[in-house]
Design a protein around this motif. Structure first.
Motif, mmCIF file in Angstrom:
data_model
loop_
_atom_site.group_PDB
_atom_site.id
_atom_site.type_symbol
_atom_site.label_atom_id
_atom_site.label_comp_id
_atom_site.label_asym_id
_atom_site.label_seq_id
_atom_site.Cartn_x
_atom_site.Cartn_y
_atom_site.Cartn_z
ATOM 1 N N SER A 1 -6.036 84.389 -23.739
ATOM 2 C CA SER A 1 -5.538 85.650 -23.184
ATOM 3 C C SER A 1 -4.453 85.363 -22.158
ATOM 4 O O SER A 1 -4.475 84.340 -21.482
ATOM 5 C CB SER A 1 -6.676 86.446 -22.546
ATOM 6 N N ILE A 2 -3.528 86.280 -22.060
ATOM 7 C CA ILE A 2 -2.433 86.150 -21.095
ATOM 8 C C ILE A 2 -2.940 86.378 -19.677
ATOM 9 O O ILE A 2 -2.345 85.915 -18.711
ATOM 10 C CB ILE A 2 -1.273 87.111 -21.456
ATOM 11 N N GLY A 3 -4.058 87.083 -19.552
ATOM 12 C CA GLY A 3 -4.633 87.345 -18.232
ATOM 13 C C GLY A 3 -5.005 86.076 -17.487
ATOM 14 O O GLY A 3 -4.932 86.027 -16.265
ATOM 15 N N THR A 4 -5.391 85.043 -18.224
ATOM 16 C CA THR A 4 -5.722 83.765 -17.579
ATOM 17 C C THR A 4 -4.519 83.228 -16.823
ATOM 18 O O THR A 4 -4.630 82.831 -15.658
ATOM 19 C CB THR A 4 -6.169 82.735 -18.638
ATOM 20 N N ALA A 5 -3.363 83.244 -17.445
ATOM 21 C CA ALA A 5 -2.152 82.743 -16.790
ATOM 22 C C ALA A 5 -1.725 83.664 -15.652
ATOM 23 O O ALA A 5 -1.371 83.197 -14.563
ATOM 24 C CB ALA A 5 -1.025 82.607 -17.806
ATOM 25 N N ILE A 6 -1.765 84.964 -15.886
ATOM 26 C CA ILE A 6 -1.312 85.914 -14.864
ATOM 27 C C ILE A 6 -2.167 85.825 -13.604
ATOM 28 O O ILE A 6 -1.650 85.688 -12.495
ATOM 29 C CB ILE A 6 -1.313 87.350 -15.426
ATOM 30 N N PHE A 7 -3.486 85.885 -13.777
ATOM 31 C CA PHE A 7 -4.344 85.902 -12.595
ATOM 32 C C PHE A 7 -4.443 84.532 -11.930
ATOM 33 O O PHE A 7 -4.652 84.453 -10.722
ATOM 34 C CB PHE A 7 -5.715 86.471 -12.942
ATOM 35 N N SER A 8 -4.279 83.459 -12.686
ATOM 36 C CA SER A 8 -4.243 82.148 -12.039
ATOM 37 C C SER A 8 -2.975 82.006 -11.193
ATOM 38 O O SER A 8 -3.013 81.460 -10.085
ATOM 39 C CB SER A 8 -4.351 81.018 -13.055
ATOM 40 N N LEU A 9 -1.846 82.531 -11.679
ATOM 41 C CA LEU A 9 -0.619 82.516 -10.877
ATOM 42 C C LEU A 9 -0.754 83.397 -9.637
ATOM 43 O O LEU A 9 -0.271 83.032 -8.558
ATOM 44 C CB LEU A 9 0.571 82.973 -11.712
ATOM 45 N N MET A 10 -1.415 84.522 -9.767
ATOM 46 C CA MET A 10 -1.624 85.376 -8.598
ATOM 47 C C MET A 10 -2.498 84.667 -7.568
ATOM 48 O O MET A 10 -2.259 84.790 -6.364
ATOM 49 C CB MET A 10 -2.257 86.710 -9.012
ATOM 50 N N ALA A 11 -3.509 83.925 -8.026
ATOM 51 C CA ALA A 11 -4.332 83.149 -7.094
ATOM 52 C C ALA A 11 -3.500 82.079 -6.397
ATOM 53 O O ALA A 11 -3.624 81.867 -5.186
ATOM 54 C CB ALA A 11 -5.510 82.522 -7.837
ATOM 55 N N VAL A 12 -2.637 81.424 -7.156
ATOM 56 C CA VAL A 12 -1.763 80.397 -6.572
ATOM 57 C C VAL A 12 -0.808 81.034 -5.553
ATOM 58 O O VAL A 12 -0.617 80.498 -4.452
ATOM 59 C CB VAL A 12 -0.978 79.651 -7.680
ATOM 60 N N PHE A 13 -0.226 82.189 -5.881
ATOM 61 C CA PHE A 13 0.663 82.877 -4.944
ATOM 62 C C PHE A 13 -0.075 83.239 -3.656
ATOM 63 O O PHE A 13 0.478 83.130 -2.564
ATOM 64 C CB PHE A 13 1.259 84.144 -5.558
ATOM 65 N N SER A 14 -1.321 83.678 -3.792
ATOM 66 C CA SER A 14 -2.111 84.032 -2.605
ATOM 67 C C SER A 14 -2.361 82.810 -1.727
ATOM 68 O O SER A 14 -2.201 82.869 -0.510
ATOM 69 C CB SER A 14 -3.452 84.645 -3.020
ATOM 70 N N VAL A 15 -2.743 81.713 -2.355
ATOM 71 C CA VAL A 15 -3.051 80.501 -1.592
ATOM 72 C C VAL A 15 -1.784 79.909 -0.979
ATOM 73 O O VAL A 15 -1.799 79.448 0.169
ATOM 74 C CB VAL A 15 -3.783 79.475 -2.487
ATOM 75 N N ILE A 16 -0.691 79.932 -1.722
ATOM 76 C CA ILE A 16 0.580 79.404 -1.200
ATOM 77 C C ILE A 16 1.043 80.208 0.009
ATOM 78 O O ILE A 16 1.643 79.647 0.936
ATOM 79 C CB ILE A 16 1.667 79.412 -2.301
ATOM 80 N N SER A 17 0.780 81.489 0.043
ATOM 81 C CA SER A 17 1.259 82.351 1.127
ATOM 82 C C SER A 17 0.530 82.111 2.446
ATOM 83 O O SER A 17 1.086 82.401 3.510
ATOM 84 C CB SER A 17 1.102 83.819 0.735
ATOM 85 N N ILE A 18 -0.686 81.606 2.409
ATOM 86 C CA ILE A 18 -1.488 81.476 3.627
ATOM 87 C C ILE A 18 -0.820 80.600 4.688
ATOM 88 O O ILE A 18 -0.735 81.007 5.849
ATOM 89 C CB ILE A 18 -2.918 81.005 3.289
ATOM 90 N N PRO A 19 -0.327 79.387 4.362
ATOM 91 C CA PRO A 19 0.281 78.578 5.421
ATOM 92 C C PRO A 19 1.579 79.158 5.996
ATOM 93 O O PRO A 19 1.979 78.798 7.100
ATOM 94 C CB PRO A 19 0.575 77.236 4.755
ATOM 95 N N PHE A 20 2.210 80.061 5.282
ATOM 96 C CA PHE A 20 3.477 80.620 5.733
ATOM 97 C C PHE A 20 3.326 81.906 6.545
ATOM 98 O O PHE A 20 4.322 82.489 6.964
ATOM 99 C CB PHE A 20 4.402 80.872 4.539
#
Length: 142
Positions: A114-133
């Motif tokens: 499913s495409i949802g796996t890629a979409i939501f994994s990228l959203m999780a990565v975006f969330s985690v990447i944003s924390i230090p900034f």
């Protein structure tokens, strides 16, 4: 060489004194996406059909209303934190978003492909990447 160093220091001082703020692009994107998902989950109360594998996994974790409230809470925390410039609210919202997106990634991964796996994994990565900034970014001028 001293003249060039002084000129360089003057330029650096001038740039540092300008009212420039760096907008948190990933955080804003995650915030808008979270609120859009919460609106979708509230607008279509029968969207999660337990006859499919994906939604069985999602409903096993929590009901559709709880998913909607969770995404709404994450979006509101990040949004209010951005508006009033409170970093801990932004961090809590980003952590909540990361947890929700990781859970959805696993739900979608269980009903592979499913495409949802890629979409939501990228959203999780975006969330985690944003924390230090969070401490270095803002939507307000300095």
């Amino acid at each position: 060489m001293d003249i060039k160093e002084r000129e360089l220091e003057e330029i650096v001082n001038e740039v540092e004194q300008r009212p420039i703020s760096i907008p948190p692009l990933f955080e804003i994107y995650v915030t808008i996406f979270s609120i859009a998902i919460s609106i979708m989950l509230f607008a279509y109360p029968s969207m999660i059909d337990v006859s499919t594998k994906l939604y069985q996994y999602m409903v096993t974790i929590m009901p559709q209303g709880a998913w909607g409230l969770s995404f709404f809470a994450a979006g509101v925390l990040k949004g209010i934190g951005l508006l009033i410039n409170v970093n801990w609210l932004r961090i809590v919202g980003l952590l909540l978003s990361a947890v929700l997106y990781v859970m959805l990634t696993f739900c979608y991964a269980m009903s592979w492909p499913s495409i949802g796996t890629a979409i939501f994994s990228l959203m999780a990565v975006f969330s985690v990447i944003s924390i230090p900034f969070v401490k270095n970014t803002s939507i307000r001028f300095k």
